[in-house]
Write a protein that holds these residues in place. Sequence first.
Motif: not given
Length: 127
Positions: A34, A55, A72, A74, A78-79, A96
Amino acid sequence: QVQLVESGGGLVQAGGSLRLSCAASGLSFSSYAMGWFRQAPGKEREFVAAVTRSGGNTYYIDSVKGRFTISRDNAKNTVYLQMSSLKPEDTAVYYCAADWRMSTSVAGTRPGEYDYWGQGTQVTVSS
């Protein structure tokens, strides 16, 4: 379908902080690196930060190192982008994006490497 929805933008004074969030749906989130990009008026979209699938690795443009932190979750798809010590030159629309990766240790830093994009959220830093 795939959706990336950013939130958390707004108006802040120089030196202040904001946390951007990007909620993803319609994709296998943990299969994607991301990234956050930004675009100021009259300028090209530029890379800000990226995080690998797990991450474990993060990447930043030099101008935000030490001030911004990408992370992030998982489990929540969401980041985040925590932005501190904001400067007027950070003013931009922040996007994003999701980058499908076989590797768990690499993330893209160029817009062309990303497969999906959010609609953007405005960040304005006043002096």
